[in-house]
Design a protein around this motif. Structure first.
Motif, PDB file in Angstrom:
ATOM      1  N   THR A 146      25.089 -36.850 -61.616  1.00  0.00           N
ATOM      2  CA  THR A 146      25.368 -36.974 -63.049  1.00  0.00           C
ATOM      3  C   THR A 146      25.122 -38.428 -63.438  1.00  0.00           C
ATOM      4  O   THR A 146      25.863 -39.314 -63.009  1.00  0.00           O
ATOM      5  N   PRO A 147      24.056 -38.695 -64.215  1.00  0.00           N
ATOM      6  CA  PRO A 147      23.779 -40.086 -64.574  1.00  0.00           C
ATOM      7  C   PRO A 147      24.881 -40.645 -65.470  1.00  0.00           C
ATOM      8  O   PRO A 147      25.490 -39.905 -66.250  1.00  0.00           O
ATOM      9  N   VAL A 148      25.141 -41.925 -65.357  1.00  0.00           N
ATOM     10  CA  VAL A 148      26.148 -42.586 -66.188  1.00  0.00           C
ATOM     11  C   VAL A 148      25.434 -43.643 -67.017  1.00  0.00           C
ATOM     12  O   VAL A 148      24.755 -44.500 -66.453  1.00  0.00           O
ATOM     13  N   PRO A 149      25.555 -43.583 -68.339  1.00  0.00           N
ATOM     14  CA  PRO A 149      24.876 -44.588 -69.155  1.00  0.00           C
ATOM     15  C   PRO A 149      25.537 -45.954 -69.005  1.00  0.00           C
ATOM     16  O   PRO A 149      26.731 -46.045 -68.771  1.00  0.00           O
ATOM     17  N   GLY A 150      24.740 -46.997 -69.127  1.00  0.00           N
ATOM     18  CA  GLY A 150      25.302 -48.345 -69.191  1.00  0.00           C
ATOM     19  C   GLY A 150      25.660 -48.957 -67.856  1.00  0.00           C
ATOM     20  O   GLY A 150      26.376 -49.948 -67.812  1.00  0.00           O
ATOM     21  N   VAL A 151      25.193 -48.376 -66.753  1.00  0.00           N
ATOM     22  CA  VAL A 151      25.501 -48.979 -65.457  1.00  0.00           C
ATOM     23  C   VAL A 151      24.221 -49.575 -64.867  1.00  0.00           C
ATOM     24  O   VAL A 151      23.132 -49.418 -65.427  1.00  0.00           O
TER      25      VAL A 151
ATOM     26  N   VAL B 128      22.260 -47.639 -59.752  1.00  0.00           N
ATOM     27  CA  VAL B 128      23.302 -46.616 -59.622  1.00  0.00           C
ATOM     28  C   VAL B 128      22.749 -45.320 -60.211  1.00  0.00           C
ATOM     29  O   VAL B 128      22.554 -45.209 -61.425  1.00  0.00           O
TER      30      VAL B 128
ATOM     31  N   HIS C  17      21.998 -53.139 -69.533  1.00  0.00           N
ATOM     32  CA  HIS C  17      22.385 -53.050 -70.940  1.00  0.00           C
ATOM     33  C   HIS C  17      21.188 -53.271 -71.843  1.00  0.00           C
ATOM     34  O   HIS C  17      21.035 -52.621 -72.856  1.00  0.00           O
TER      35      HIS C  17
ATOM     36  N   GLN D  72      19.362 -50.214 -72.221  1.00  0.00           N
ATOM     37  CA  GLN D  72      20.051 -49.191 -73.001  1.00  0.00           C
ATOM     38  C   GLN D  72      19.905 -49.423 -74.494  1.00  0.00           C
ATOM     39  O   GLN D  72      19.786 -48.491 -75.258  1.00  0.00           O
TER      40      GLN D  72
END
Lengths: 663, 152
Positions: free
Chosen positions: B32-37, B41, B148, B151
């Motif tokens: 599950t991708p996590v935004p902002g990392v 990761v 960031h 993003q």
């Protein structure tokens, strides 16, 4: 149901209270059962059971649940006679009382579903036939009770005192005279009662009126305490003068007295309850939710203070620490002893075993570990499921056990302990037939699994059952998938150890506390996300909103819309989280409110509403603004719980950081 | 006393980590991708009920991305109370290595590997690099800002 009063208004409180009382009744009935089987009596359990039923009767009458009132009344009558005569209840009576409790539980559940209640006529008749007379075996309790107290004690209480002395406790009479000085020193009958309760078994508090030297009558409380402590210790701990303590003992028979009025039973001391407050768990949830909001504010404050002076920073840091302590204190308020959970096992197993004709003994073992009420509530059905499997599938019928050279009676052991600061380990083991790998493999149509882990993987396949004919007890067979889901949704894990012919052990490790969040699930850019319901003001169709793109480079992510006559920044969530957008057929907009401001987030499709266990993101590698945590929606994969406002702030910060680099 | 190590490959190189630190090896079924990392990761996975980050070692080591195949594994390392999954091209072997046979890496490797390798050893005539787990999963401010930027 009573006319004119909205019963439903009280139903929440009624359900919570009756659940607790039924829990206490179960525990005491079990304790009584165990004592009787050893040939002992347990007068205190009889009295506590009586109290619980009496209260259930009272609160049920208030909401007009007549069938519950009838059952509780009959059970209470059986116990009242036993208490007053000090007689032992015959063991078969325990089974009938047990069915009585089940019948009450069923009706309470029916009430919660708003269903009509049935009157269990045969059960009521059976209970009525149980009222026992004075037992010849009970024997006169040999106890020296002063004449002023003797008439105030019921035979059951006297038996309890005598039993305590026989078991090696010292019986003390502690006299307490309330006075202005005592009150000034913070000592009242309530505090004395609480202090004495901590020192042993406080059997009775008798208020006596006696003439004082001045001729004016004063009140005196005589407290009867069974304890292992010395007089001096008791005096010191209770903060009383040692001259107020008398040791009662020797072998002078009790003077013959008439039984105490039954109301005494109800008004008697119940010190364990006096120090507790019953709170609807939702109130604690609400407090926690408000605290969480405060934590967010505090984080902002901390960021702002970073630019301020040293003293400001220290004050803010202090505030953060206090806030954390406060949060921990509220979390602790939600904790219940793990022993509450597993002490229900023996009665459950008894009920289950009765329908199978198997003989099963249950051993429970609990340390003083506590866990969150929400975890306990979710763990209980899992425990029931595993016990049911153990009774139904694992423990063999008596003759089969005999042939295998095992004792006729099977043993199920339920133990729990803290496995670390944050996890509870619950072990359910049986000495039954074990799980047949070859048979499981044949049924699943795969190779025989070589390890217990691989075997468990087969057992937890949805709908997998080892029984060709499902029994009435377990319904569709094993149902291990349900057990696994219950455990993993809590963020826990499940382990299996089994040996053919020897038995099976399931080990569950679950977190001691969890955060339950009511969320909305939705899809965006082909992925599933959830957002806490409390953060959402409302949902609208994107088509219904007028939009325009403001000038500037980030026009793809933010457009301007209007909500009524107010401006509404409308974010494209896919762009905000940096993934390519898949054009949806009918996009929807989640509107989030902060203070007076509102923000819109365009998503592909709303899916539904769900209660999930939220796990915070702990590892620094995946801590990011806008990600509150993860939740398992039942597919065994983590789904992100988004904090939409945090996502906007994070995005703004990131853009600011980048523009600084550029300039 | 030789020590068990889990051997895995990233690109054409072989790496080892002490087997005592490895909780398990899972086949890759997506994250599950996590935004902002940080870009290295890959996201989070849930393994045996525990949610943990997954570090894509190809990205971490600056190698070009490849499509993940059947050999792709997540090596779950649990060290100093932190569980992190390492996404590797393959992980099939467990090898015994004498602690004395580890040598410090040559200076040029130290420089190029940004501290990710803390020792090298030869196993069955094959060179393996020992991963410095703490360096690999350490929080890296530069990488976060880069992320960031992407993003925004």
């Amino acid at each position: 149901m009573t006319d004119g009063i909205d019963v439903r208004e009280f139903l929440g409180g009624y359900l919570a209270e009756s659940e607790e009382l039924l829990g206490s009744a179960n525990t005491n009935l079990l304790a009584l059962d165990q004592a009787l089987r050893k040939g002992d009596n347990h007068p205190r359990a009889v009295r506590e059971l009586f109290r619980a039923l009496h209260t259930i009767k009272g609160i049920s009458a208030m909401i007009g649940a007549e069938p519950v009132v009838d059952i509780a009344h009959e059970m209470e009558s059986v116990l009242k006679v036993a208490d007053q005569t000090g007689a032992r209840l015959p063991i078969p009576a325990i089974d009938v009382l047990l069915r009585g409790l089940r019948a009450i539980e069923e009706r309470v559940a029916q009430l919660s579903r708003d269903e009509p209640l049935e009157v269990p006529r045969s059960l009521l008749a059976e209970l009525a036939s149980l009222r026992v007379g004075p037992s010849a075996t009970s024997g006169a309790a040999e106890l020296d009770v002063p004449a002023d107290l003797a008439p105030r004690l019921s035979p059951g209480e006297r038996e309890q005192l005598a039993q305590g002395v026989r078991d090696g406790s010292r019986l003390l009479r502690v006299d307490f005279v309330p006075s202005a000085e005592n009150v000034a020193a913070g000592t009242t009958i309530t505090t004395v009662r609480q202090r004495l309760t901590a020192l042993g078994e406080l059997v009775k508090v008798v208020p006596l009126s006696r003439p004082a030297a001045s001729g004016q009558a004063t009140i005196l409380f005589s407290l009867l305490l069974l304890t292992a402590r010395s007089d001096a210790e008791v005096a010191a701990e209770a903060q009383l003068d040692a001259s107020r303590i008398t040791v009662l003992g020797a072998s002078v028979p009790l003077p013959a007295t008439q039984p105490a009025p039954s109301e005494d039973l109800v008004q008697g001391p119940d010190p364990t309850r006096s120090s507790h407050v019953r709170v609807d768990i939702r109130r604690l949830d609400e407090a926690l939710e408000r605290l969480s909001a405060l934590v967010v504010v505090q984080a902002r404050l901390q960021a702002l203070a970073a630019e301020g002076g040293r003293e400001l920073q220290q004050a803010v840091a202090e505030g953060s620490r206090r806030l954390r302590d406060l949060r921990n204190a509220v979390m602790r308020a939600r904790m219940v002893p793990a022993s509450d959970l597993i002490e229900r096992a023996p009665l459950l197993v008894r009920g289950l075993a009765a329908t199978t004709g198997k003989k099963v003994e249950v051993q429970t073992e609990a340390t003083s570990v506590e866990l969150d009420k929400a975890v306990a509530d979710r763990l209980f059905p899992v425990l029931v499921h595993l016990l049911r499997n153990a009774v139904d599938h694992a423990i063999e019928p008596p003759e089969e056990r005999r042939r295998a050279g095992k004792p006729e009676s099977g043993t199920i052991r339920v133990a729990c302990a803290a496995s670390s600061d944050a996890f509870l380990e619950l072990v359910i083991s049986d000495d039954g037939r074990g799980i047949d790998r070859a048979r499981v493999a044949a049924r699943a149509g795969v190779e025989v699994p070589q390890t217990d882990d691989k075997l468990l993987e087969l057992l937890v396949r949805p709908g997998f059952s080892t029984l060709d004919v499902a029994t009435s007890l377990s319904g569709r067979g094993f149902g291990m998938d349900i057990v696994l889901r219950g455990v993993t949704e809590l963020g826990g894990e499940l382990e299996l150890e089994t040996e053919l012919g020897r038995g099976t052990t399931f080990t569950l490790r679950v977190p001691l506390s969890i955060t339950i969040v009511d969320v909305l699930t939705f899809r965006c850019a082909d992925r599933m996300f959830v957002v806490p319901v409390r953060s959402v003001e409302r949902l609208v169709e994107a088509e219904s909103l007028p939009t325009m793109a403001p000038p500037g480079p980030s026009s793809g992510a933010v457009r301007l819309s209007a909500d009524g006559d107010r401006a509404l920044p409308l974010y494209d969530l896919a762009a905000l989280i940096g993934v390519p957008r898949v054009a949806p057929a009918r996009p929807q907009v989640i509107i989030v409110k902060r203070g007076d401001e509102r923000f819109g987030f365009e998503v592909d499709r709303m899916v539904g509403r769900k209660e999930v266990v939220m796990r915070p993101v702990i590892d620094p590698l995946v801590q990011a603004p806008g990600v509150a945590g993860t939740a398992d929606l039942g597919d065994g994969k983590p789904t992100l719980v988004l904090d939409l406002l945090g996502l906007v702030r994070g995005g703004v910060q990131a853009r600011a950081a980048r523009s600084e680099v550029v300039s | 006393m030789s020590v068990l190590h889990v051997l895995f490959t990233v690109g054409d190189a072989s790496y080892v980590v002490p087997a005592a630190d490895v909780v398990q090896m899972e086949s890759y079924e997506g994250v599950t991708p996590v935004p902002g990392v940080a870009p290295y990761v890959a996201g989070v996975v849930q393994i045996r009920g525990q949610v943990m980050p997954v570090v894509d070692l190809r990205v971490r080591f600056g190698l070009p991305a490849v499509s993940r195949g059947l050999g792709t594994r997540i090596v779950v390392v649990n060290r100093s109370q932190r569980a992190v999954g390492l996404l590797v091209d393959s992980a099939r072997e467990v090898v015994r290595i004498e602690p004395s046979s580890f040598e410090p890496p040559p200076p040029v490797v130290v420089e190029q590997a940004r501290g990710f390798v803390d020792a090298i050893a030869s196993v069955n005539k094959r060179l393996v690099m020992r991963l410095d787990f703490d360096q690999v999963v350490g929080r890296d401010v530069d990488d976060r800002e880069v992320s960031h930027g992407q993003q925004g």
